[in-house]
Design a protein around this motif. Structure first.
Motif, PDB file in Angstrom:
ATOM      1  N   LEU A 292      31.302  51.551  39.575  1.00  0.00           N
ATOM      2  CA  LEU A 292      30.024  51.778  38.896  1.00  0.00           C
ATOM      3  C   LEU A 292      29.387  50.462  38.462  1.00  0.00           C
ATOM      4  O   LEU A 292      28.180  50.248  38.650  1.00  0.00           O
ATOM      5  CB  LEU A 292      30.231  52.682  37.673  1.00  0.00           C
ATOM      6  N   LEU A 293      30.204  49.566  37.898  1.00  0.00           N
ATOM      7  CA  LEU A 293      29.678  48.267  37.458  1.00  0.00           C
ATOM      8  C   LEU A 293      29.158  47.445  38.631  1.00  0.00           C
ATOM      9  O   LEU A 293      28.092  46.827  38.532  1.00  0.00           O
ATOM     10  CB  LEU A 293      30.746  47.483  36.705  1.00  0.00           C
ATOM     11  N   ALA A 294      29.905  47.419  39.729  1.00  0.00           N
ATOM     12  CA  ALA A 294      29.470  46.638  40.895  1.00  0.00           C
ATOM     13  C   ALA A 294      28.167  47.196  41.456  1.00  0.00           C
ATOM     14  O   ALA A 294      27.287  46.427  41.858  1.00  0.00           O
ATOM     15  CB  ALA A 294      30.561  46.617  41.955  1.00  0.00           C
ATOM     16  N   ARG A 295      28.062  48.509  41.476  1.00  0.00           N
ATOM     17  CA  ARG A 295      26.817  49.121  41.946  1.00  0.00           C
ATOM     18  C   ARG A 295      25.657  48.747  41.029  1.00  0.00           C
ATOM     19  O   ARG A 295      24.566  48.409  41.505  1.00  0.00           O
ATOM     20  CB  ARG A 295      26.971  50.638  41.989  1.00  0.00           C
ATOM     21  N   ASP A 296      25.869  48.787  39.720  1.00  0.00           N
ATOM     22  CA  ASP A 296      24.784  48.610  38.761  1.00  0.00           C
ATOM     23  C   ASP A 296      24.510  47.159  38.380  1.00  0.00           C
ATOM     24  O   ASP A 296      23.374  46.813  38.073  1.00  0.00           O
ATOM     25  CB  ASP A 296      25.082  49.410  37.488  1.00  0.00           C
ATOM     26  N   LEU A 297      25.545  46.308  38.385  1.00  0.00           N
ATOM     27  CA  LEU A 297      25.388  44.930  37.906  1.00  0.00           C
ATOM     28  C   LEU A 297      25.691  43.880  38.961  1.00  0.00           C
ATOM     29  O   LEU A 297      25.476  42.688  38.726  1.00  0.00           O
ATOM     30  CB  LEU A 297      26.320  44.677  36.706  1.00  0.00           C
ATOM     31  N   GLY A 298      26.225  44.302  40.095  1.00  0.00           N
ATOM     32  CA  GLY A 298      26.656  43.373  41.134  1.00  0.00           C
ATOM     33  C   GLY A 298      28.150  43.127  41.044  1.00  0.00           C
ATOM     34  O   GLY A 298      28.745  43.192  39.965  1.00  0.00           O
ATOM     35  N   LYS A 299      28.743  42.837  42.178  1.00  0.00           N
ATOM     36  CA  LYS A 299      30.191  42.652  42.250  1.00  0.00           C
ATOM     37  C   LYS A 299      30.671  41.505  41.363  1.00  0.00           C
ATOM     38  O   LYS A 299      31.675  41.632  40.648  1.00  0.00           O
ATOM     39  CB  LYS A 299      30.609  42.408  43.703  1.00  0.00           C
ATOM     40  N   GLY A 300      29.990  40.381  41.394  1.00  0.00           N
ATOM     41  CA  GLY A 300      30.410  39.231  40.594  1.00  0.00           C
ATOM     42  C   GLY A 300      30.433  39.526  39.109  1.00  0.00           C
ATOM     43  O   GLY A 300      31.374  39.143  38.400  1.00  0.00           O
ATOM     44  N   ASN A 301      29.407  40.211  38.623  1.00  0.00           N
ATOM     45  CA  ASN A 301      29.361  40.554  37.208  1.00  0.00           C
ATOM     46  C   ASN A 301      30.414  41.590  36.852  1.00  0.00           C
ATOM     47  O   ASN A 301      31.004  41.537  35.763  1.00  0.00           O
ATOM     48  CB  ASN A 301      27.976  41.046  36.815  1.00  0.00           C
ATOM     49  N   ALA A 302      30.658  42.530  37.747  1.00  0.00           N
ATOM     50  CA  ALA A 302      31.704  43.528  37.499  1.00  0.00           C
ATOM     51  C   ALA A 302      33.058  42.843  37.338  1.00  0.00           C
ATOM     52  O   ALA A 302      33.803  43.124  36.387  1.00  0.00           O
ATOM     53  CB  ALA A 302      31.755  44.550  38.639  1.00  0.00           C
ATOM     54  N   ILE A 303      33.367  41.947  38.251  1.00  0.00           N
ATOM     55  CA  ILE A 303      34.648  41.229  38.185  1.00  0.00           C
ATOM     56  C   ILE A 303      34.701  40.334  36.949  1.00  0.00           C
ATOM     57  O   ILE A 303      35.726  40.276  36.259  1.00  0.00           O
ATOM     58  CB  ILE A 303      34.875  40.408  39.470  1.00  0.00           C
ATOM     59  N   ALA A 304      33.605  39.654  36.653  1.00  0.00           N
ATOM     60  CA  ALA A 304      33.592  38.753  35.493  1.00  0.00           C
ATOM     61  C   ALA A 304      33.870  39.517  34.202  1.00  0.00           C
ATOM     62  O   ALA A 304      34.715  39.100  33.392  1.00  0.00           O
ATOM     63  CB  ALA A 304      32.250  38.020  35.395  1.00  0.00           C
ATOM     64  N   PHE A 305      33.184  40.640  33.996  1.00  0.00           N
ATOM     65  CA  PHE A 305      33.393  41.363  32.749  1.00  0.00           C
ATOM     66  C   PHE A 305      34.756  42.032  32.704  1.00  0.00           C
ATOM     67  O   PHE A 305      35.453  41.962  31.691  1.00  0.00           O
ATOM     68  CB  PHE A 305      32.291  42.401  32.489  1.00  0.00           C
ATOM     69  N   SER A 306      35.149  42.688  33.785  1.00  0.00           N
ATOM     70  CA  SER A 306      36.417  43.424  33.746  1.00  0.00           C
ATOM     71  C   SER A 306      37.615  42.470  33.667  1.00  0.00           C
ATOM     72  O   SER A 306      38.638  42.817  33.073  1.00  0.00           O
ATOM     73  CB  SER A 306      36.546  44.388  34.926  1.00  0.00           C
ATOM     74  N   THR A 307      37.493  41.270  34.211  1.00  0.00           N
ATOM     75  CA  THR A 307      38.554  40.274  34.057  1.00  0.00           C
ATOM     76  C   THR A 307      38.613  39.809  32.603  1.00  0.00           C
ATOM     77  O   THR A 307      39.702  39.695  32.022  1.00  0.00           O
ATOM     78  CB  THR A 307      38.336  39.098  35.018  1.00  0.00           C
ATOM     79  N   ALA A 308      37.460  39.577  32.012  1.00  0.00           N
ATOM     80  CA  ALA A 308      37.419  39.207  30.591  1.00  0.00           C
ATOM     81  C   ALA A 308      38.002  40.324  29.724  1.00  0.00           C
ATOM     82  O   ALA A 308      38.675  40.056  28.725  1.00  0.00           O
ATOM     83  CB  ALA A 308      35.985  38.902  30.171  1.00  0.00           C
ATOM     84  N   HIS A 309      37.770  41.557  30.128  1.00  0.00           N
ATOM     85  CA  HIS A 309      38.275  42.717  29.387  1.00  0.00           C
ATOM     86  C   HIS A 309      39.800  42.729  29.323  1.00  0.00           C
ATOM     87  O   HIS A 309      40.380  43.187  28.340  1.00  0.00           O
ATOM     88  CB  HIS A 309      37.762  44.002  30.054  1.00  0.00           C
ATOM     89  N   GLU A 310      40.448  42.210  30.344  1.00  0.00           N
ATOM     90  CA  GLU A 310      41.914  42.192  30.387  1.00  0.00           C
ATOM     91  C   GLU A 310      42.510  40.992  29.662  1.00  0.00           C
ATOM     92  O   GLU A 310      43.724  40.861  29.582  1.00  0.00           O
ATOM     93  CB  GLU A 310      42.405  42.211  31.840  1.00  0.00           C
ATOM     94  N   GLY A 311      41.682  40.128  29.093  1.00  0.00           N
ATOM     95  CA  GLY A 311      42.145  38.908  28.474  1.00  0.00           C
ATOM     96  C   GLY A 311      42.522  39.030  27.011  1.00  0.00           C
ATOM     97  O   GLY A 311      42.371  38.070  26.270  1.00  0.00           O
ATOM     98  N   PHE A 312      42.990  40.187  26.604  1.00  0.00           N
ATOM     99  CA  PHE A 312      43.371  40.329  25.200  1.00  0.00           C
ATOM    100  C   PHE A 312      44.802  39.857  24.972  1.00  0.00           C
ATOM    101  O   PHE A 312      45.629  39.904  25.875  1.00  0.00           O
ATOM    102  CB  PHE A 312      43.160  41.762  24.693  1.00  0.00           C
ATOM    103  N   PRO A 313      45.088  39.368  23.772  1.00  0.00           N
ATOM    104  CA  PRO A 313      46.433  38.860  23.472  1.00  0.00           C
ATOM    105  C   PRO A 313      47.496  39.943  23.680  1.00  0.00           C
ATOM    106  O   PRO A 313      47.265  41.116  23.406  1.00  0.00           O
ATOM    107  CB  PRO A 313      46.356  38.461  21.996  1.00  0.00           C
TER     108      PRO A 313
END
Length: 140
Positions: free
Chosen positions: A69-90
């Motif tokens: 859904l994110l890649a469709r709506d925001l582009g693949k690069g933005n989807a990966i950027a946000f979802s990778t950041a999402h996994e960066g919790f301690p």
């Protein structure tokens, strides 16, 4: 503060530093990120039940679908950027992080390959990816 803004600011404290950085640079993406997160969560619960939403098939599907859904709506690069950041919790366990990042990547590929697909089509494509073994699952 009151209403919508207050509820959004309360959620701000739960974001990773990477998510905050992304949203500072792309504030309008917050609406699609939140909307698509809710859609993916609801669809995963509907298809798999709440019991498989942590490291099971439902979790794998949810990550794939959210990123499609994110890649469709925001582009693949933005989807990966946000979802990778999402996994960066301690203290994110390495196995769970790797599973989620893999499934996010598959989902972003699906969304990028189908930029005009409906939510339902993307859901079915992610379900097919799970059934064909393309998604990682830690718990059967």
């Amino acid at each position: 503060m009151s209403g919508w803004f207050e509820s959004k600011m309360a959620g701000w404290d739960r974001l990773t530093e990477g998510e905050k950085d992304y949203l500072f640079a792309n504030p309008w993406d917050a609406f699609a990120i939140e909307r698509n997160s809710k859609i993916a969560q609801q669809e995963a619960a509907r298809r798999f039940g709440k019991g498989s939403l942590h490291n099971g098939a439902g979790d794998a599907f949810r990550h794939c679908y959210w990123n499609a859904l994110l890649a469709r709506d925001l582009g693949k690069g933005n989807a990966i950027a946000f979802s990778t950041a999402h996994e960066g919790f301690p203290n994110n366990p390495a196995g769970e992080r790797d599973m989620d990042l893999h499934n996010n990547s598959v989902g972003s590929e699906i969304g990028a390959a189908h930029p005009h697909a409906s939510d339902g089509v993307l859901s079915n494509l992610c379900f097919d990816a799970l059934q064909s073994g393309r998604l990682k699952v830690l718990k059967p």
